[in-house]
Design a protein around this motif. Structure first.
Motif, PDB file in Angstrom:
ATOM      1  N   GLY A  11       0.709  -1.173  -0.282  1.00  0.00           N
ATOM      2  CA  GLY A  11       0.082   0.034  -0.096  1.00  0.00           C
ATOM      3  C   GLY A  11       0.892   1.321  -0.068  1.00  0.00           C
ATOM      4  O   GLY A  11       2.183   1.332  -0.223  1.00  0.00           O
ATOM      5  N   VAL A  12       0.128   2.337   0.390  1.00  0.00           N
ATOM      6  CA  VAL A  12       1.074   3.687   0.356  1.00  0.00           C
ATOM      7  C   VAL A  12       0.661   4.424   1.677  1.00  0.00           C
ATOM      8  O   VAL A  12      -0.938   4.244   2.018  1.00  0.00           O
ATOM      9  CB  VAL A  12       0.593   4.478  -0.863  1.00  0.00           C
ATOM     10  N   ILE A  13       1.209   4.946   2.335  1.00  0.00           N
ATOM     11  CA  ILE A  13       1.107   5.944   3.422  1.00  0.00           C
ATOM     12  C   ILE A  13       1.385   7.428   2.924  1.00  0.00           C
ATOM     13  O   ILE A  13       2.506   7.751   2.314  1.00  0.00           O
ATOM     14  CB  ILE A  13       1.888   5.504   4.667  1.00  0.00           C
ATOM     15  N   GLY A  14       0.733   8.184   3.625  1.00  0.00           N
ATOM     16  CA  GLY A  14       0.645   9.686   3.133  1.00  0.00           C
ATOM     17  C   GLY A  14      -0.398  10.422   3.789  1.00  0.00           C
ATOM     18  O   GLY A  14      -1.398   9.893   4.470  1.00  0.00           O
ATOM     19  N   HIS A  15      -0.336  11.881   3.653  1.00  0.00           N
ATOM     20  CA  HIS A  15      -1.395  12.646   4.445  1.00  0.00           C
ATOM     21  C   HIS A  15      -1.742  13.904   3.679  1.00  0.00           C
ATOM     22  O   HIS A  15      -0.609  14.735   3.819  1.00  0.00           O
ATOM     23  CB  HIS A  15      -0.979  12.874   5.909  1.00  0.00           C
ATOM     24  N   PRO A  16      -2.568  14.249   2.757  1.00  0.00           N
ATOM     25  CA  PRO A  16      -3.637  13.389   2.269  1.00  0.00           C
ATOM     26  C   PRO A  16      -3.328  12.181   1.686  1.00  0.00           C
ATOM     27  O   PRO A  16      -1.960  12.202   1.033  1.00  0.00           O
ATOM     28  CB  PRO A  16      -4.704  14.279   1.969  1.00  0.00           C
ATOM     29  N   ILE A  17      -4.196  11.418   1.511  1.00  0.00           N
ATOM     30  CA  ILE A  17      -4.143  10.088   0.528  1.00  0.00           C
ATOM     31  C   ILE A  17      -5.119   9.740  -0.608  1.00  0.00           C
ATOM     32  O   ILE A  17      -4.724   9.147  -1.368  1.00  0.00           O
ATOM     33  CB  ILE A  17      -3.453   8.815   1.397  1.00  0.00           C
ATOM     34  N   SER A  18      -6.064  10.499  -0.258  1.00  0.00           N
ATOM     35  CA  SER A  18      -7.311   9.992  -1.041  1.00  0.00           C
ATOM     36  C   SER A  18      -7.046  10.314  -2.603  1.00  0.00           C
ATOM     37  O   SER A  18      -7.708   9.856  -3.379  1.00  0.00           O
ATOM     38  CB  SER A  18      -8.640  11.049  -0.704  1.00  0.00           C
ATOM     39  N   HIS A  19      -6.176  11.032  -2.698  1.00  0.00           N
ATOM     40  CA  HIS A  19      -6.157  11.565  -4.366  1.00  0.00           C
ATOM     41  C   HIS A  19      -4.964  10.656  -5.007  1.00  0.00           C
ATOM     42  O   HIS A  19      -4.943  10.618  -6.168  1.00  0.00           O
ATOM     43  CB  HIS A  19      -5.350  12.824  -4.573  1.00  0.00           C
ATOM     44  N   SER A  20      -4.317   9.634  -4.299  1.00  0.00           N
ATOM     45  CA  SER A  20      -3.404   8.843  -4.821  1.00  0.00           C
ATOM     46  C   SER A  20      -3.927   7.864  -5.987  1.00  0.00           C
ATOM     47  O   SER A  20      -4.977   7.596  -5.847  1.00  0.00           O
ATOM     48  CB  SER A  20      -3.020   7.922  -3.742  1.00  0.00           C
ATOM     49  N   LEU A  21      -3.026   7.890  -7.033  1.00  0.00           N
ATOM     50  CA  LEU A  21      -3.632   7.077  -8.273  1.00  0.00           C
ATOM     51  C   LEU A  21      -2.947   5.654  -8.151  1.00  0.00           C
ATOM     52  O   LEU A  21      -3.145   4.680  -9.097  1.00  0.00           O
ATOM     53  CB  LEU A  21      -2.954   7.652  -9.698  1.00  0.00           C
ATOM     54  N   SER A  22      -1.950   5.431  -7.126  1.00  0.00           N
ATOM     55  CA  SER A  22      -1.229   4.257  -7.045  1.00  0.00           C
ATOM     56  C   SER A  22      -2.055   2.840  -6.987  1.00  0.00           C
ATOM     57  O   SER A  22      -1.846   1.979  -7.644  1.00  0.00           O
ATOM     58  CB  SER A  22      -0.178   4.245  -6.082  1.00  0.00           C
ATOM     59  N   PRO A  23      -3.030   3.135  -6.205  1.00  0.00           N
ATOM     60  CA  PRO A  23      -4.064   1.728  -6.060  1.00  0.00           C
ATOM     61  C   PRO A  23      -4.673   1.239  -7.418  1.00  0.00           C
ATOM     62  O   PRO A  23      -4.622   0.092  -7.818  1.00  0.00           O
ATOM     63  CB  PRO A  23      -5.188   2.085  -5.197  1.00  0.00           C
ATOM     64  N   ILE A  24      -4.585   2.105  -8.491  1.00  0.00           N
ATOM     65  CA  ILE A  24      -5.401   1.619  -9.666  1.00  0.00           C
ATOM     66  C   ILE A  24      -4.426   1.174 -10.521  1.00  0.00           C
ATOM     67  O   ILE A  24      -4.603  -0.318 -10.912  1.00  0.00           O
ATOM     68  CB  ILE A  24      -5.732   3.332 -10.660  1.00  0.00           C
ATOM     69  N   PHE A  25      -3.178   1.734 -10.753  1.00  0.00           N
ATOM     70  CA  PHE A  25      -2.288   0.900 -11.652  1.00  0.00           C
ATOM     71  C   PHE A  25      -1.648  -0.315 -10.887  1.00  0.00           C
ATOM     72  O   PHE A  25      -1.323  -1.449 -11.548  1.00  0.00           O
ATOM     73  CB  PHE A  25      -1.293   1.762 -12.393  1.00  0.00           C
ATOM     74  N   HIS A  26      -1.491  -0.630  -9.580  1.00  0.00           N
ATOM     75  CA  HIS A  26      -0.714  -1.715  -8.829  1.00  0.00           C
ATOM     76  C   HIS A  26      -1.679  -2.716  -8.992  1.00  0.00           C
ATOM     77  O   HIS A  26      -1.531  -3.805  -9.356  1.00  0.00           O
ATOM     78  CB  HIS A  26      -0.410  -1.453  -7.555  1.00  0.00           C
ATOM     79  N   ASN A  27      -2.944  -2.503  -8.571  1.00  0.00           N
ATOM     80  CA  ASN A  27      -4.149  -3.464  -8.662  1.00  0.00           C
ATOM     81  C   ASN A  27      -4.430  -4.078  -9.876  1.00  0.00           C
ATOM     82  O   ASN A  27      -4.562  -5.194 -10.153  1.00  0.00           O
ATOM     83  CB  ASN A  27      -5.362  -3.059  -7.990  1.00  0.00           C
ATOM     84  N   ALA A  28      -4.135  -3.207 -11.039  1.00  0.00           N
ATOM     85  CA  ALA A  28      -4.415  -3.708 -12.265  1.00  0.00           C
ATOM     86  C   ALA A  28      -3.168  -4.573 -12.731  1.00  0.00           C
ATOM     87  O   ALA A  28      -3.579  -5.688 -13.518  1.00  0.00           O
ATOM     88  CB  ALA A  28      -4.366  -2.565 -13.380  1.00  0.00           C
TER      89      ALA A  28
END
Ligand SMILES: NC(=O)c1ccc[n+]([C@@H]2O[C@H](COP(=O)([O-])OP(=O)(O)OC[C@H]3O[C@@H](n4cnc5c(N)ncnc54)[C@H](OP(=O)(O)O)[C@@H]3O)[C@@H](O)[C@H]2O)c1
Length: 288
Positions: A11-28
């Protein structure tokens, strides 16, 4: 995606994180390769960083990306650093190796891969104007100097931070590259701009439509390459560069390549870069 008792969590940790695009391409990418992994964004309040890192061990999370504002702060909670992360002084990827947390920096290599493979720009022997002195600017200046640029001109709104980055670079690359400080107010002066082969915006300016426009690309010569690492939209700098007919690119390819390198650290498999790019395109992200 089917989550089972054997599914590995990254996953990814950050603050804020809701804008992250990483889940889209890693999960794909996991789905495409049939890997039993899931990528989850974690919003971590700054005062909870230490606890969050302990949770990575406790929950046996396999790997974590690190984003703003933790890339430097996270170092004190790790067991080991890669040589790149150690010299740059920032970590964007953590690998949990049987409870030992190892920090890497894939922004450096991700930037240079995007520039050379997608931008088709060869940095060797070139003069670069770099705007910014935050975490991204550290990784990018290391990448460019290692790739053999001739000259780096650095400017930043906060002068002290630019000078700090320059003295950090001098420690590692004394004679490898000419390193120059430029006052922020002189960034659009014709005598500076006409000598620029590559311009990089490594600030967060441009993420919002009402942000100021810090550089006027119409003042660059016709052969200047313009790279804006902002990735959430086509920035005004990029739009102006395109209008002027300059070669240019936005930050989405750097995002993909730094992510691909993290993916490979965690899975020990080659990342399907085209699948990652396609996933972002399908979500309406603009890959320039
Ligand atoms: N494409 C990618 O893969 C990728 C990777 C990493 C980061 N990024 C993006 O790069 C940007 C910077 O990230 P970072 O980690 O370096 O952040 P950071 O450490 O917070 O640094 C922010 C930089 O932006 C400058 N800045 C902010 N607001 C400004 C303004 N109004 N006028 C002039 N300069 C301003 C800061 O200048 P001061 O020093 O004066 O505050 C500093 O140089 C973010 O948008 C991030 O999302 C993209």
């Amino acid at each position: 995606m089917k989550i089972t008792g054997r599914t590995k969590v990254v996953g990814v940790i950050g603050h804020p994180i809701s804008h992250s695009l990483s889940p889209i391409f890693h999960n794909a990418a996991f789905e495409y390769l049939g890997l039993d992994f899931v990528y989850v964004p974690f919003s971590v309040r700054p005062e909870e960083l230490k606890t969050a890192l302990r949770a990575v061990r406790a929950l046996n999370i396999v790997g974590i990306n690190v984003t703003v504002p933790f890339k430097e702060k996270v170092i004190s909670y790790l067991d080991e650093l890669s040589p790149e992360a150690s010299s740059i002084g920032a970590v964007n990827t953590i690998s949990n190796e049987d409870g030992k947390l190892v920090g890497y920096n894939t922004d450096e290599e991700g930037f240079i891969r995007s520039l050379t493979r997608e931008g088709k720009f060869d940095p060797e022997g070139k003069s670069v104007l770099l705007l910014g002195a935050g975490g991204a600017a550290y990784a990018i200046s290391f990448a460019l100097i290692k790739a053999g640029i001739k000259k780096l001109v650095l400017t930043n709104r906060t002068e002290e931070k630019a000078r700090r980055l320059l003295s950090h670079l001098r420690k590692f690359f004394k004679d490898k590259c000419e390193l120059c400080f430029l006052e922020f107010s002189r960034r659009n002066s014709p005598e500076v701009m006409r000598k620029v082969d590559l311009f990089v915006n490594a600030t967060s300016v441009g993420m919002r439509p009402d942000d100021p426009v810090l550089i006027k690309p119409h003042l660059f010569p016709q052969n200047t390459f313009v790279y804006d690492i902002v990735y959430n939209r086509e920035t005004e700098i990029l739009r102006a560069a395109k209008k002027r007919g300059l070669s240019c690119m936005g930050g989405l390819d750097m995002l993909i390549y730094q992510g691909a390198l993290s993916f490979e650290i965690w899975t020990h498999q080659r990342a399907p870069v085209e699948i990652m790019r396609k996933a972002l395109k399908e979500k309406g992200c603009c890959v320039i």
